[in-house]
Design an enzyme around this catalytic site. Structure first.
Site, short mmCIF file in Angstrom:
data_model
loop_
_atom_site.label_atom_id
_atom_site.label_comp_id
_atom_site.label_asym_id
_atom_site.label_seq_id
_atom_site.Cartn_x
_atom_site.Cartn_y
_atom_site.Cartn_z
N ALA A 75 -29.85 53.77 45.23
CA ALA A 75 -30.06 52.54 45.93
C ALA A 75 -29.37 51.40 45.23
CB ALA A 75 -31.65 52.26 45.96
N GLY A 100 -31.19 57.60 44.40
CA GLY A 100 -31.42 57.73 45.87
C GLY A 100 -30.38 58.55 46.31
N GLU A 128 -31.45 62.00 45.67
CA GLU A 128 -32.37 62.19 46.83
C GLU A 128 -31.98 62.46 48.23
OE1 GLU A 128 -34.48 58.29 45.76
OE2 GLU A 128 -36.24 59.51 45.51
N GLU A 147 -34.29 56.33 38.07
CA GLU A 147 -35.24 55.16 38.24
C GLU A 147 -36.36 54.70 37.07
OE1 GLU A 147 -34.65 57.85 40.09
OE2 GLU A 147 -34.17 57.10 42.21
#
Ligand code: 3HC
Length: 696
Positions: free
Chosen positions: A64, A105, A108, A128
């Site tokens: 992200a 992300g 993910e 994270e």
């Protein structure tokens, strides 16, 4: 932002979606919009049989876009989890072709695909936790369903990456590409499209309980040790634990709530500040200057620091010539280095072969002449100006003209050392932190005449050996140690005013410091700062308050852990500090002699007195241009002095408290304790104009 290509393969059609968002293919709002559109088109296109997702350039995705957190962009649709569920629910097979790094992300997104193929250099991680958050796009729910609770706990709570071989072993990826990664992913997609077995999706039900139900408790303990005081690891564990009792949708909802809690908390803001601060610190003031190649390095001094520096270089494959005054000192240092490596082998952090290779890179000598051809010398001798000056003038004679001469001094004047040579522009300070082969911080000290090329070369070398270089200017103690002086000064004053060593250290540990200042003094050896105080005694103004507690302790021969006693006492073979009533008595005597009325001291006062002493000195350092940015000071304190990462460093902490409040407290201390607390003009200026250190 995203280039959608439909490649026609001999066996059918595959939509290849390439994430293209340099420098790290982060998944910001604009990219998500483009990816969502491309995905929906590919799913709707009757000519497309399978979808492959890959990254442009050297990496799949760095996750992200962290800069969008806490901004409206982060909630702009489609959210990352919407894209992941589109991939997962796609009626056509989706395959992640993981080229290079897939983090956060990015991983993910790959977990939402039905298949994952990676190249041999790929690495995967959910870091994270290092940013004070948790994998918030399904990572905590899908990873345990894919590879089991134990392995997922390891990966998520450590935040560390694993390589392609481990990825395959864990079942995180389906295959390692042996040829053209994207081509192989396409073939896998087409095979799946052709299969009659139905779409492969992760189970939506709860996951199997781990063999050992104690794994969660063990993970909590490990996280407590590694990420002392941080909330994020505990939230990660709670989310993973949730997979045992919830289906995927419930789990995702729980994960989303916990993510929101963390991302809005000051801890995560502080940890993200440190992430960007480290990257800013590593940027050169002049990006156009090219570093010189460093192929051979000389290290002078085989003591604790010299040995650690030589190991850091050898660990990165750089040949070293290690010089000592005499064979006995050289042999002693060599034995310590061998023992250190052997301990790593024993702990399975290193294999025997690597240990031998590294040791073979370190040549030992007692002859200056053996440094004639090195590109850089790092002097790590005894901290004494005359000793160092003599070494620098010897190096000036034997080394080649273009050599860079660096000193590992922790507080001495680099300009005086430079003046002992005929090449002042080639002299620089490199302040490593102990143990130098472990600690990531490197203060790079720029002398008055140090050339930009020499600075660029040291910055480049720092990166090669895995250090974070921070550029600092010349003054007593540079940034880190200069700030430590008022910090420990206040700790000593607090003892006289009524606190015990255990109370001062305990309050600071609870604040998040790895160690309190008195315990740190015992560990470093009390004689070092004693020598500095004796040096400064003749110029110390008589009217300024001075605590004699530390001097009295040293006069008793108590020099810290090495003599088994200092502010505390230590049992044989233990580093555990034990409060000593004898020290309590000594403190009372010192207070009486100084006419100080002892009183109850609160933890809050201990934190304010020590932290604001750091902040006030940090502000002066900024004013004087000794540090380039306030965030550099934060990096130095977090990476070098055990400052809690979840508070972001002393300057960020002051910004969090609010500079007007910090200033008001410092002004109160000034009125109560005198001129040592004179507020730094920069702090006054910022507080009165409503700005923060981070606005500078
Ligand atoms: N978001 C925004 N910017 C990022 C970024 C990210 N995820 N990752 C890196 N950057 C920026 C850096 O700040 C730097 O910017 P600058 O040039 O302006 O200073 C630039 O990209 C290059 O970064 P590096 O210097 O670190 O490049 P390297 O090549 O050395 O390393 C990397 C690349 C390994 C990807 C490293 O940048 C990294 O570790 N990034 C962070 C990865 C991460 O933590 N991902 C998780 C994000 S949170 C998330 O995904 C939440 C999700 O679960 C919902």
């Amino acid at each position: 932002m995203i280039s959608k290509q439909i490649k026609i393969l001999p066996t059918g059609q595959v939509a290849i979606l390439t994430i293209q968002n340099p420098p790290v293919n982060s998944l910001g709002s604009a990219l998500r919009v483009a990816l969502g559109k491309a995905l929906n088109e590919a799913i709707a296109d009757p000519g497309v049989l399978a979808i492959v997702l890959t990254g442009a350039g050297k990496l799949f995705s760095g996750g992200a876009d962290i800069r969008e957190f806490n901004t409206p962009l982060t909630s702009q649709k489609p959210l990352l989890r919407d894209l992941i569920s589109t991939l997962e629910n796609s009626p056509k097979p989706t395959v992640a072709a993981i080229n290079g790094i897939a983090l956060g992300g990015g991983l993910e997104l790959a977990l939402g695909c039905h298949y994952r193929v990676a190249d041999a250099q790929a690495s995967f991680g959910l870091p994270e936790v290092k940013l004070g958050v948790l994998p918030g796009a399904g990572g905590t729910q899908r990873l345990p369903r894919l590879i089991g609770v134990e392995a997922a706990l390891d990966i998520i709570t450590s935040g560390d990456s694993i390589n392609a071989d481990d990825g395959l072993r864990y079942g995180l990826i389906d295959q390692i590409s042996v040829g053209d990664l994207v081509q192989e992913a396409c073939q896998l997609g087409l095979l799946a499209a052709d299969s009659t077995e139905g779409m492969r999706r992760l189970s939506r039900g709860p996951v199997a309980a781990p063999k050992d139900p104690g794994v969660f408790e063990v993970a909590r303990q490990q996280a407590g040790r590694r990420y002392r005081g941080c909330m994020a690891p505990l939230e990660c564990i709670a989310c993973i634990e949730k997979t045992l009792t919830s289906d995927l949708d419930e789990g995702l909802e729980f994960e989303r709530e916990r993510f929101q809690l963390l991302v809005n908390d000051d801890q995560s803001k502080a940890q993200r500040h440190v992430f960007f601060a480290e990257r800013a610190a590593m940027k050169l003031p002049d990006a156009d200057v090219q570093p010189r190649p460093i192929k051979h390095v000389g290290v002078v001094g085989a003591g604790t620091m010299g040995g650690g520096i030589a190991m850091s270089l050898a660990n990165a494959g750089i040949p070293v010539v290690l010089l000592e005054r005499d064979q006995a000192a050289l042999d002693r240092g060599w034995k310590v280095m061998k023992d250190n490596y052997a301990a790593s082998v024993k702990r399975k952090k290193l294999d025997q072969f690597a240990m031998e290779q590294r040791l073979a890179l370190i040549k030992r000598t007692v002859e200056y002449q053996d440094l004639a051809n090195v590109d850089l010398v790092i002097e790590a001798a005894f901290e004494d100006m005359d000793v160092k000056k003599e070494i620098f003038s010897n190096l000036d004679i034997v080394c080649k003209p273009e050599v860079i001469l660096a000193s590992n001094t922790s507080r001495l004047d680099i300009n005086v050392l430079a003046a002992a040579t005929s090449r002042r522009s080639h002299v620089i300070g490199t302040h490593f932190f102990s143990p130098a082969n472990v600690m990531r911080l490197l203060e790079v000290v720029q002398g008055a005449e140090t050339s930009p090329e020499v600075i660029a070369t040291l910055f480049n070398l720092a990166r090669v050996i895995g250090k974070i270089p921070v550029l600092v200017g010349v003054c007593d103690g540079f940034v880190g140690n200069r700030m430590v002086s008022p910090y420990t000064r206040e700790a000593h004053f607090l003892l006289e005013e009524g606190a015990s060593p255990a109370q001062v250290d305990g309050a600071l540990r609870r604040f998040g410091m790895a160690m309190g200042p008195l315990q740190m003094g015992d560990m470093a050896g009390l004689d070092i700062s004693w020598a500095a105080r004796k040096r400064m005694a003749p110029t110390r103004p008589a009217h300024i308050r001075y605590s004699s507690v530390a001097d009295r302790i040293c006069e008793m021969g108590r020099l810290g852990q090495k003599t088994k006693n200092g502010f505390y006492r230590y049992e044989e073979g233990s580093r555990n500090p034990i409060p000593d009533p004898m020290i309590d008595e000594l403190i009372k005597e010192c207070a009486l002699a100084a006419g100080i009325q002892r009183r109850e001291i609160s933890d809050a006062e201990i934190i304010q007195r020590t932290m604001y002493a750091l902040v006030n000195e940090g502000a002066r350092i900024l004013e004087e241009g000794i540090a380039q940015r306030s965030s550099d000071i934060d990096v130095i304190y977090v990476a070098g002095y055990g400052f809690p990462i979840f508070r972001g460093g002393p300057m960020f902490y002051a910004d969090t408290v609010g500079l007007p409040e910090v200033l008001a407290t410092i002004e109160r201390f000034h009125a109560e304790h005198g001129e040592l607390w004179t507020p730094a003009p920069l702090l006054k200026e910022l507080a009165s104009s409503g700005r923060k250190f981070s606005d500078l």
